[in-house]
Scaffold this active site. Sequence first.
Site, PDB file in Angstrom:
ATOM      1  N   HIS A  54      45.302  33.675  35.695  1.00  0.00           N
ATOM      2  CA  HIS A  54      45.721  35.147  36.189  1.00  0.00           C
ATOM      3  C   HIS A  54      46.645  35.764  35.028  1.00  0.00           C
ATOM      4  CE1 HIS A  54      46.212  38.677  39.000  1.00  0.00           C
ATOM      5  NE2 HIS A  54      47.590  38.663  38.318  1.00  0.00           N
ATOM      6  N   GLU A  55      47.668  34.891  34.885  1.00  0.00           N
ATOM      7  CA  GLU A  55      48.941  35.497  33.999  1.00  0.00           C
ATOM      8  C   GLU A  55      48.398  35.395  32.820  1.00  0.00           C
ATOM      9  OE1 GLU A  55      51.203  37.072  35.534  1.00  0.00           O
ATOM     10  OE2 GLU A  55      50.990  36.306  37.488  1.00  0.00           O
TER      11      GLU A  55
ATOM     12  N   HIS B  68      47.086  38.833  31.763  1.00  0.00           N
ATOM     13  CA  HIS B  68      48.141  39.742  31.466  1.00  0.00           C
ATOM     14  C   HIS B  68      48.524  39.427  30.003  1.00  0.00           C
ATOM     15  CE1 HIS B  68      47.862  41.376  35.621  1.00  0.00           C
ATOM     16  NE2 HIS B  68      48.345  40.448  36.106  1.00  0.00           N
TER      17      HIS B  68
END
Length: 454
Positions: free
Chosen positions: A21-22, A25
């Site tokens: 997920h990170e 980003h």
Amino acid sequence: METLHTLFYFSVAIAVLVAFHELGHFWVARLTGVKVIRFSIGFGKKLWAYQKAPEQTEFVVSAIPLGGYVKMVDEREGEVVAADLPYAFNRQSVGVRTLIVAAGPVFNLILAVILFWVVMVVGETGLKPVLGEVTTGTLAAEAGFQAGDQIISVNQKPTPTWAMALDALFSLAIDGQRDIVVDVITRDDQKQFRALVLTDGDVQSPEVLNERLGLKPFLPVIKPIIGKLMEDGSAKQAGLQTGDLIVRADDQPIEDWQQWVDYIQAKPDVEINVTLERNEVQTQIKLTPRKEEQADGKVVGKIGAGVEIPEAMMRDLQVEYSLSPLEAIPAAFEKTWFYSLSTVKMIGKMFVGSASVKNLSGPISIAQYAGQSAEMGFTAFLKFLGLISVSLGVLNLLPVPVLDGGHLLFYALEVIKGSPVSDRVQMVFQQMGMLVLMSLMALALFLDLDRLFQ
């Protein structure tokens, strides 16, 4: 040992899901020229850190593993040196900021596709889609299903395993299909079809749909021999051991495993005198099944014990299934879409009150599922990771302040009104969002504890 096993696989699952997920980003931020100060898996005290040079990103593993974050240069979070101003997140166009924020949940959905693809290519062993006894009054009975029917397709989609047959049925039901055609081969090798007719009331939740369908797999008569025992189950606490043969429950002889299950389910919180045979010697113990409420509100007894199935019998009940790498690509996307849509619809139903909040799972339940799926094997654990990755992606896209979806909502309003939403308004809504989020987390944890101590 079982607790350590559960915690280990829970930690692995969280680390993989949060990292991916990170990474979304981080990757898009770097791609669009935004400077990233820190990439952290977990919160709180640093356990490990690596930074190649002072001006580059610091990679961190922190003590509290329930999440992570990517910290970018941003004037709203402190003073920024002049040289870094062009690389500040808040100075980017609304389009760039939208891409960076959306990348996290999108990467979770991409991870789910990858995991489901691997599972389909590696292959898995599934139960043959052959029906057992059909209960009167269920949708299956109304459609004319009979014991021994083998499901070969659902609305012309092949279903070689029991899980795939149920997946296809649930997918169509959740998509709004109320008339479903199931092709079967009967016991006498005749190809026929069964027409299932559903109502909106049948699709309140997966548990209700499963109950109303009344489809159960064929299982041969199995001796009531104890197999796997749950550490915190009442069976183990009462002294039952793997290999014990159940002879009687109170004064009733127990002939097979299903009879034993039915007897246990009918006795929630009622002490049972159990006669068992161990090492050719009969002995007695007292056993009290814990009560557990099912999705339809029915209360049953559970003892946390599974049956011991002979290997030869298990082989006869199972089928191997896999897809080619090319065939698995659309199938993986389809499965990710199905679980994404199911998650959205379930959230909507809980929001309007047409589905129970008991469908929520907190960290304890997720940890238990992680441990249980890992015990079942590599592909089962990958499927679990895929399911949780879908949930994480979808939940983060919800328009709730403090979640990625909340930020995307502010950016959409910025495009509409032609200027950013004020920091003060964002702060107020973020505080409200945090309150909602913490309330949901508290409710999920409460439900976890309630299940744990039932």
